[in-house]
Design a protein around this motif. Structure first.
Motif, PDB file in Angstrom:
ATOM      1  N   ASN A   1      61.316  33.985  45.686  1.00  0.00           N
ATOM      2  CA  ASN A   1      62.260  32.754  46.777  1.00  0.00           C
ATOM      3  C   ASN A   1      61.440  32.133  46.560  1.00  0.00           C
ATOM      4  O   ASN A   1      59.811  32.200  47.064  1.00  0.00           O
ATOM      5  CB  ASN A   1      61.484  34.017  47.734  1.00  0.00           C
ATOM      6  CG  ASN A   1      62.334  33.926  48.775  1.00  0.00           C
ATOM      7  OD1 ASN A   1      62.340  33.051  49.315  1.00  0.00           O
ATOM      8  ND2 ASN A   1      61.562  34.135  50.719  1.00  0.00           N
TER       9      ASN A   1
ATOM     10  N   THR B   1      62.526  29.485  48.892  1.00  0.00           N
ATOM     11  CA  THR B   1      62.824  29.612  50.481  1.00  0.00           C
ATOM     12  C   THR B   1      61.184  30.154  51.725  1.00  0.00           C
ATOM     13  O   THR B   1      60.633  30.461  51.038  1.00  0.00           O
ATOM     14  CB  THR B   1      64.344  30.044  51.081  1.00  0.00           C
ATOM     15  OG1 THR B   1      63.797  31.231  51.102  1.00  0.00           O
ATOM     16  CG2 THR B   1      65.304  29.870  49.519  1.00  0.00           C
TER      17      THR B   1
ATOM     18  N   ASN C   1      62.285  35.235  55.034  1.00  0.00           N
ATOM     19  CA  ASN C   1      62.335  36.628  54.020  1.00  0.00           C
ATOM     20  C   ASN C   1      63.676  37.062  53.632  1.00  0.00           C
ATOM     21  O   ASN C   1      65.299  36.760  54.154  1.00  0.00           O
ATOM     22  CB  ASN C   1      62.063  37.327  55.058  1.00  0.00           C
ATOM     23  CG  ASN C   1      60.407  37.433  55.610  1.00  0.00           C
ATOM     24  OD1 ASN C   1      59.946  36.344  54.805  1.00  0.00           O
ATOM     25  ND2 ASN C   1      60.224  37.331  56.854  1.00  0.00           N
ATOM     26  N   LEU C   2      63.746  37.637  52.901  1.00  0.00           N
ATOM     27  CA  LEU C   2      64.523  38.099  52.071  1.00  0.00           C
ATOM     28  C   LEU C   2      65.095  39.556  51.701  1.00  0.00           C
ATOM     29  O   LEU C   2      63.896  40.295  50.912  1.00  0.00           O
ATOM     30  CB  LEU C   2      65.383  37.092  50.396  1.00  0.00           C
ATOM     31  CG  LEU C   2      65.606  35.645  50.579  1.00  0.00           C
ATOM     32  CD1 LEU C   2      65.315  35.065  49.275  1.00  0.00           C
ATOM     33  CD2 LEU C   2      66.196  34.668  51.257  1.00  0.00           C
TER      34      LEU C   2
ATOM     35  N   LEU D   1      61.662  40.456  50.179  1.00  0.00           N
ATOM     36  CA  LEU D   1      60.667  39.481  49.525  1.00  0.00           C
ATOM     37  C   LEU D   1      60.399  38.363  50.998  1.00  0.00           C
ATOM     38  O   LEU D   1      61.281  37.483  51.979  1.00  0.00           O
ATOM     39  CB  LEU D   1      61.328  38.319  48.624  1.00  0.00           C
ATOM     40  CG  LEU D   1      62.103  39.111  46.840  1.00  0.00           C
ATOM     41  CD1 LEU D   1      62.414  38.017  46.406  1.00  0.00           C
ATOM     42  CD2 LEU D   1      60.391  38.836  46.599  1.00  0.00           C
TER      43      LEU D   1
ATOM     44  N   SER E   1      58.297  35.184  52.736  1.00  0.00           N
ATOM     45  CA  SER E   1      58.740  33.434  51.588  1.00  0.00           C
ATOM     46  C   SER E   1      57.483  33.680  50.603  1.00  0.00           C
ATOM     47  O   SER E   1      55.783  33.441  51.305  1.00  0.00           O
ATOM     48  CB  SER E   1      58.016  32.685  53.236  1.00  0.00           C
ATOM     49  OG  SER E   1      58.245  31.424  52.601  1.00  0.00           O
TER      50      SER E   1
ATOM     51  N   VAL F   1      71.939  38.815  47.643  1.00  0.00           N
ATOM     52  CA  VAL F   1      70.558  38.566  48.449  1.00  0.00           C
ATOM     53  C   VAL F   1      71.103  37.741  50.052  1.00  0.00           C
ATOM     54  O   VAL F   1      71.802  37.279  50.336  1.00  0.00           O
ATOM     55  CB  VAL F   1      70.649  36.709  47.465  1.00  0.00           C
ATOM     56  CG1 VAL F   1      69.063  36.906  48.981  1.00  0.00           C
ATOM     57  CG2 VAL F   1      69.784  37.232  45.956  1.00  0.00           C
TER      58      VAL F   1
ATOM     59  N   ARG G   1      70.137  36.981  54.107  1.00  0.00           N
ATOM     60  CA  ARG G   1      68.963  36.716  54.489  1.00  0.00           C
ATOM     61  C   ARG G   1      68.419  36.904  55.631  1.00  0.00           C
ATOM     62  O   ARG G   1      69.239  37.987  56.549  1.00  0.00           O
ATOM     63  CB  ARG G   1      69.142  34.879  55.587  1.00  0.00           C
ATOM     64  CG  ARG G   1      68.216  34.625  56.456  1.00  0.00           C
ATOM     65  CD  ARG G   1      68.618  33.093  56.392  1.00  0.00           C
ATOM     66  NE  ARG G   1      68.781  31.855  55.772  1.00  0.00           N
ATOM     67  CZ  ARG G   1      69.433  31.363  56.069  1.00  0.00           C
ATOM     68  NH1 ARG G   1      71.010  32.161  56.413  1.00  0.00           N
ATOM     69  NH2 ARG G   1      69.660  30.592  54.191  1.00  0.00           N
TER      70      ARG G   1
ATOM     71  N   GLU H   1      64.723  32.822  40.554  1.00  0.00           N
ATOM     72  CA  GLU H   1      64.600  31.605  41.320  1.00  0.00           C
ATOM     73  C   GLU H   1      66.197  31.844  42.577  1.00  0.00           C
ATOM     74  O   GLU H   1      66.706  31.579  42.145  1.00  0.00           O
ATOM     75  CB  GLU H   1      63.708  30.431  41.376  1.00  0.00           C
ATOM     76  CG  GLU H   1      62.859  29.966  42.203  1.00  0.00           C
ATOM     77  CD  GLU H   1      62.308  28.693  41.992  1.00  0.00           C
ATOM     78  OE1 GLU H   1      62.140  27.895  42.906  1.00  0.00           O
ATOM     79  OE2 GLU H   1      62.776  28.321  40.955  1.00  0.00           O
ATOM     80  N   ILE H   2      65.549  31.773  43.585  1.00  0.00           N
ATOM     81  CA  ILE H   2      66.299  31.926  44.922  1.00  0.00           C
ATOM     82  C   ILE H   2      65.659  30.585  45.762  1.00  0.00           C
ATOM     83  O   ILE H   2      64.615  30.351  46.208  1.00  0.00           O
ATOM     84  CB  ILE H   2      66.338  32.627  45.422  1.00  0.00           C
ATOM     85  CG1 ILE H   2      66.840  34.251  44.909  1.00  0.00           C
ATOM     86  CG2 ILE H   2      67.294  33.141  47.029  1.00  0.00           C
ATOM     87  CD1 ILE H   2      66.539  35.591  45.365  1.00  0.00           C
TER      88      ILE H   2
END
Length: 149
Positions: A72, A74, A77-78, A100, A102, A120, A122, A147-148
């Motif tokens: 992650n 970004t 939080n994912l 995940l 941040s 995925v 958010r 990788e996001i």
């Protein structure tokens, strides 16, 4: 390689044994008895030396599983749902979703090698928002990282 040298040594012993029997001059009855007993011994030796050899390269056998990791990158939080593709239209969601935070990194270890579908989301207050989805194929012994951003 080892079994090849054993076969060469065994052949040498057998030929020496047969040569020894042909040189010895004994009465006919004793010679035929010796030949029968020698033949039985020869059969037993062949059985012993022709057993299935132990595999030499156990460590080189392929492991039929793979690792799938998500990174992650970004600030959000994912939540990642991973599904195993059963056929063209059917998916089976894996029981463990990946959460995940941040700048985090999580992996699913030793999963079977097949096609997977991932979604995925958010995480935010209220309903989850789908950010990304896709499919990927895992090969044996592969460690795939997504990788996001």
């Amino acid at each position: 390689m080892i079994s090849h040298s054993i076969n060469i040594n065994m052949k040498t012993y057998i030929l020496a044994f047969l040569a020894l029997l042909s040189v010895i001059q004994l009465p006919a009855q004793t010679t035929s008895n010796n030949l029968v007993e020698g033949g039985k011994l020869l059969v037993e030796l062949v059985k012993i030396f022709n057993k299935n050899p132990v595999p030499q390269n156990l460590h080189s056998q392929e492991n039929y599983s793979a690792d799938l990791c998500f990174i992650n990158s970004t600030a959000d939080n994912l939540l990642i749902e991973v599904s195993k593709k059963l056929n063209d239209s059917t998916y089976k969601i894996l029981p463990a979703s990946i959460s995940l935070s941040s700048k985090a990194h999580e992996c699913l270890l030793e999963i079977s090698c097949t096609v997977y579908h991932y979604k995925v989301y958010r995480k935010q207050p209220g309903p989850q928002v789908l950010m990304l989805e896709g499919e990927l194929r895992l090969a044996p012994n592969e460690k795939m990282e997504r990788e996001i951003k």
